[in-house]
Structure formats: C-alpha cells, structure tokens
Design a protein around this motif. Sequence first.
Motif, PDB file in Angstrom:
ATOM      1  N   PRO A   1     -14.682  20.578  20.482  1.00  0.00           N
ATOM      2  CA  PRO A   1     -15.836  20.113  21.270  1.00  0.00           C
ATOM      3  C   PRO A   1     -15.481  19.696  22.692  1.00  0.00           C
ATOM      4  O   PRO A   1     -16.233  19.997  23.619  1.00  0.00           O
ATOM      5  CB  PRO A   1     -16.379  18.920  20.471  1.00  0.00           C
ATOM      6  N   VAL A   2     -14.331  19.054  22.869  1.00  0.00           N
ATOM      7  CA  VAL A   2     -13.983  18.577  24.215  1.00  0.00           C
ATOM      8  C   VAL A   2     -13.722  19.765  25.158  1.00  0.00           C
ATOM      9  O   VAL A   2     -14.273  19.828  26.254  1.00  0.00           O
ATOM     10  CB  VAL A   2     -12.766  17.626  24.169  1.00  0.00           C
ATOM     11  N   PHE A   3     -12.928  20.725  24.701  1.00  0.00           N
ATOM     12  CA  PHE A   3     -12.663  21.890  25.564  1.00  0.00           C
ATOM     13  C   PHE A   3     -13.940  22.689  25.833  1.00  0.00           C
ATOM     14  O   PHE A   3     -14.179  23.135  26.955  1.00  0.00           O
ATOM     15  CB  PHE A   3     -11.605  22.805  24.932  1.00  0.00           C
ATOM     16  N   GLU A   4     -14.736  22.879  24.792  1.00  0.00           N
ATOM     17  CA  GLU A   4     -15.944  23.695  24.965  1.00  0.00           C
ATOM     18  C   GLU A   4     -16.911  23.031  25.943  1.00  0.00           C
ATOM     19  O   GLU A   4     -17.626  23.702  26.674  1.00  0.00           O
ATOM     20  CB  GLU A   4     -16.611  23.935  23.609  1.00  0.00           C
ATOM     21  N   LEU A   5     -16.905  21.700  25.934  1.00  0.00           N
ATOM     22  CA  LEU A   5     -17.784  20.980  26.867  1.00  0.00           C
ATOM     23  C   LEU A   5     -17.249  21.025  28.293  1.00  0.00           C
ATOM     24  O   LEU A   5     -17.976  21.333  29.228  1.00  0.00           O
ATOM     25  CB  LEU A   5     -17.900  19.517  26.439  1.00  0.00           C
ATOM     26  N   LEU A   6     -15.962  20.702  28.423  1.00  0.00           N
ATOM     27  CA  LEU A   6     -15.398  20.589  29.771  1.00  0.00           C
ATOM     28  C   LEU A   6     -15.172  21.948  30.429  1.00  0.00           C
ATOM     29  O   LEU A   6     -15.284  22.088  31.641  1.00  0.00           O
ATOM     30  CB  LEU A   6     -14.079  19.811  29.735  1.00  0.00           C
ATOM     31  N   ALA A   7     -14.824  22.951  29.622  1.00  0.00           N
ATOM     32  CA  ALA A   7     -14.501  24.270  30.204  1.00  0.00           C
ATOM     33  C   ALA A   7     -15.664  25.254  30.055  1.00  0.00           C
ATOM     34  O   ALA A   7     -15.439  26.455  29.975  1.00  0.00           O
ATOM     35  CB  ALA A   7     -13.236  24.818  29.555  1.00  0.00           C
ATOM     36  N   LYS A   8     -16.873  24.729  30.006  1.00  0.00           N
ATOM     37  CA  LYS A   8     -18.094  25.546  29.982  1.00  0.00           C
ATOM     38  C   LYS A   8     -18.050  26.604  28.876  1.00  0.00           C
ATOM     39  O   LYS A   8     -18.206  27.804  29.141  1.00  0.00           O
ATOM     40  CB  LYS A   8     -18.313  26.213  31.339  1.00  0.00           C
TER      41      LYS A   8
ATOM     42  N   GLY B   1     -10.942  36.178  25.827  1.00  0.00           N
ATOM     43  CA  GLY B   1     -11.958  36.694  26.760  1.00  0.00           C
ATOM     44  C   GLY B   1     -13.379  36.473  26.301  1.00  0.00           C
ATOM     45  O   GLY B   1     -14.270  37.258  26.614  1.00  0.00           O
ATOM     46  N   VAL B   2     -13.598  35.401  25.534  1.00  0.00           N
ATOM     47  CA  VAL B   2     -14.960  35.134  25.046  1.00  0.00           C
ATOM     48  C   VAL B   2     -15.421  33.752  25.489  1.00  0.00           C
ATOM     49  O   VAL B   2     -14.606  32.916  25.887  1.00  0.00           O
ATOM     50  CB  VAL B   2     -15.049  35.239  23.498  1.00  0.00           C
ATOM     51  N   ARG B   3     -16.734  33.526  25.411  1.00  0.00           N
ATOM     52  CA  ARG B   3     -17.301  32.267  25.870  1.00  0.00           C
ATOM     53  C   ARG B   3     -18.560  31.960  25.041  1.00  0.00           C
ATOM     54  O   ARG B   3     -19.260  32.881  24.621  1.00  0.00           O
ATOM     55  CB  ARG B   3     -17.693  32.414  27.342  1.00  0.00           C
ATOM     56  N   ILE B   4     -18.800  30.667  24.838  1.00  0.00           N
ATOM     57  CA  ILE B   4     -20.027  30.275  24.131  1.00  0.00           C
ATOM     58  C   ILE B   4     -21.147  30.144  25.156  1.00  0.00           C
ATOM     59  O   ILE B   4     -20.982  29.480  26.179  1.00  0.00           O
ATOM     60  CB  ILE B   4     -19.843  28.912  23.443  1.00  0.00           C
TER      61      ILE B   4
END
Lengths: 342, 242
Positions: B81-88, B98-101
């Motif tokens: 959760p922390v990385f996904e929040l901070l790193a968009k 090479g993927v993103r939420i």
Amino acid sequence: MASSLPQAASYRWEQRVFRWRELIASIEALEDRKPVTPDELRQAMQLYPELARDLASARQAAPSSRLTVELEGYYQRLHRALFRTPRIRLNDTLSFLRNELPALARGLRLQILSLGLAFVFFALAGWWLVSAFPELASLFASDEMIETVEGGKLWTSGLLNVMPSSVLSVEIFTNNVMVALFAMCLGVLYGLGTLYILALNGLMLGGIFAFTAQHGLADDLFEFVIAHGVVELSIIVIASAIGFSIGESLARPGELRRSESFRRAVQRGMKLMLPCLVFLIGAGFIEGYISPDPAFGLWTRVLVGIGYFLIFLVFLNGWYWSVLTNAYVPKPLGSPAPRPRG
Amino acid sequence: MKIKTATGVDLNFRVAGPGARSYAYCIDLHIRVLFALTLFFGLSFLWSGAVRVPDSTSEGSELFWYLVFALPLAVYFLYHPVFELLAKGRTPGKRIAGVRIVTQDAQVSGALPILIRNVLRIVDSLPFVYLVGLLTTYFTRDSVRLGDVAAGTLLVYDGDEYGKRKSGELISPEALDRYGVELTEIAQDLLDRWNQLEVSQRQEMGAKLLARLTPDTPAPDESEAVRGRIRDVLAGAHANRD
C-alpha cells in the motif's frame, strides 16, 4: 517494427512541434503537483483537445509509428494530470468523521445488532457445550492452556515474565486486525465465511469461560478480558456486519451489476472498518500493557474497558462534534440538500 | 482496452494478465522479505552487537522490540500500500514488470482503492499461492483479481510497444522540428534495427541517411562511426538549431 509516418497533405506535423514542446512543459508542471497558475492550467486545457486531434490524425496515418506512440504517451499523461482525483484534505477527513462515518455505522445498525445477538448465542452455546461435555474444552484451548488451568492458574498469569508488553501488544493487535479483516473479507462467500469466523470466536469465548469456571478461574479470566475485550469483541461484530453486507451485495445486487454492487459494499465497509482498526490497535496495547499486569485491580480494568468502549461509541457516532462545534446535525448519506424557504 | 474521454479520442491501454502480475509480485515478495530480514538482523546487531533475542527483563528491551520486531513487520505488511500510494500505483516490482495500477477511468488510484485491493489479498491469496486471485485473473474480462474488482482498479502496462523506454525518449521534438517526421522516424528506426543488420547494410543505409540529414558533411567510412554520427545529429538537433 515501427512503420514510418507518411506526410499527410492536409496535416503538417512539423507545424505542431512547437505546441508539443509547450505540452511537455505543461505535463511536467502538472505532474509535479506543485501549485500551477491559472494561465498554466488554461494552457493545459487548451492543449488537451489539440493533442487529441493530433493523436487521432497520427493513429489514422500510421497507427504504429513512433510519433503515434509518443503522442499516446503524452495524451495518457495529460489526461491523468488534468482529471486526477483531488487530494484528501483535512476538511474532507473532518467531514468524513462528522457525517459519513456515523451514517455508515447507522446504515449497518440492524446487521450489527443481529450479529451481536448471534455472537452472544454462540458464546452461550460454547459455554453449554463445555459445561455438558468437559472433554470438548480441548477444541478451544491448547494442551498447555488446559494443563495450566488444571493446575489452578490462568495461562495469562506471569505472561509479562515470558515476553515484554511491546511484543505482546504487537502480536495481539496484528492477530486481532487479521481476524477482523478476515471476518470482513470472507463475506465474499455470501456471508458464510463471516458467519464461520463469528461463530468460532463466540464458541471459543464461551467454551473457555466455561472451562475456567469449572476450575474456579472464571473471575480471573473476566478480570483479564474486561479492559480490552469490550471494544475488541464489538469490532469483531462490526467487521462481521460489514462482511454480511458484502455477502448481501453479491446475493442481492438489486438494479446494479453484481460487480458494481460488490465494489460499493466493500468501499462502504472499508470506510467504516478503518477507524475501527485504529481502536483495535488501541485494544491490543491495553491487552499488552494493562490486562496481564497484576498491578491493575478489577475496578481499574472495568473503568478502562467501559471508558474505552464509550470513547469508541462517541467516536463512531460523531457525538463529539456537538461538543466541539456546538452545531452538530447528523446528515444521512445521500439525503437531498435542504430547499430554501419562501 | 479503450477508455472514453471528453474529446472523443479514446485512451488505449493494454491490460496486464496473470503473467505480468505474477512476475511483479515475485519481485516485490523478494524485495520485502529481504528488506524486512535485513532490517531485523541489522537493527538487532546494531542494538546488541549480536543477532540475539533479549529477555523481557533486559534493559531497554521495550524499545528494542518495537524497533526490531514491529518495524520489519510493518515493512512487510505495508510495503504494497505505501509504494502504490507514493509511487502512483507502482511498486518496485510493478515498475520492473512495466505495469501500473489505475482506476477504471485511467486515473492514478486514490488511498481507499489502494487499501481495499491490498486488504482483499486475504481472499485472493486463499487457499495458497494466490490461487483465488490467479483464477479470477484468468476468468475475468479485464484480468482482474478480486481485490481489483472490489477497489475498481485495473493493472495496465505502463510502457509502450517500444519496450521500457518512457514516453519522451522515443522521438525528440527538436529532431522533428529540424528534419521532419518522416526522416526522424527513419533515422530512429535504423538505430533500433542497427544490430540486426549486416555490416555492409549498416554502412550503406547509414550513409544514405546521413546524406539526407547532413548533405554538406560526407559520411564516415566505418559503420560504428556512422551510427555515432546519426545519434549525434538527432541529439544535437536542438543545439544546431540554436
């Protein structure tokens, strides 16, 4: 391999280059999330449809050219930057705590009450089972626990000699948070998983109380549990109510698609669950620092337990706002705005 | 998948399937386990000069335990959760894969959806090795796991068909401005295919291209020098113009 982009007679790509340069600067400014001036924002808004037109032309002329891919990337970035979700500000959080959280809790009142009663039922069933068939105690307690109780002591006595309160607290709240989240998430099995977790916890509580009562230690267990248990068990019941609402959203989605109904139920549930988890962590600290410490007497523990529960209730219902602002009017979610008179 | 926008020009995304998901997850799992263990052993060593567990009566053990026990645990559980929040929407593993939420309308996901998709890992990871999650990614239209359905998120490829190069590295506006779209695309295409060509072909095609890019300067005789010259010409377009 990229195909080369033919020069469309009606479209002079080179003439667009200076606008793309401005575009890159605009995107970078917006992505930095630093405050942008109204002029910068206006420029970005003007560039957005221009870029869309360039991209559409490029896609038509040569779908796999470098320029098309490049413009696709710019278009995605500009779209994200312009239409991004607004940041959560302090006002949003306060509004959530004042209006939305109490409304969410009220919305689940019926489920919370029903599952609270179900929990009591399972606890009584656990008590009856172990009272009637004492050998069933081994279903709810480990051999070590049984041996300690049969020796006339609770397994919780001397707990602080074995591990420090900090470890105990962290272990306990991690476990409790997992149990609560499991109770919520297993609602995805149409509520059956939630019912299993609730029943298991109820049966364990009742069974262990019955077992300790058989050895004259139920009062000691009550003394251990009361400081942290009231809030802890309340949150397990609330998590179960959320789990059931998730199960219901799948079983009876109404006019929505099942996935949409599920998504909304989980989002509502998680909003209610988050503040509860904070209180659950607090209960873990009480269980690590106060419950096993013989220095605290029964009435101190009762005071802590009831006091903490009252704070939890006040917080969940937003009652403290009336004290803080003196103008608290609870608004149910989705209620229409008041019409002006006259 | 296509996402409609206000301009009527759709945004195109490629949805990441179970392969990219598993790849990203495996990398993240290794990173967080290694990081948590390093933290545990490192702090333990710094505190006591040895990797050992103190008893509850030893001096300062409360703080020791919070640092050595709770911190690595927090790193392990809050990594996603922390990385996904901070790193968009990207963890280091997702970045490598090479993927993103993103949300269903292609936006960077907010805090609540990120939390939901991570909490729902509890169900997705059942009964073992993310079996529920993997199966749902196989059978859902957008290859989403249960957590994504609940959060309203998607996992999409962040890059482009040119691999890991980011947008902005494919083509330079300055080169476009000076040499035109067609010539710039041909030059960059040639550089991409350089290693697949025979040496004689490189030399021949490179020389022809340089004759069009810089007609006043003769092309070098050696193929690697030709490649370097083409690169310099594209990169220096802006400087030449100034």
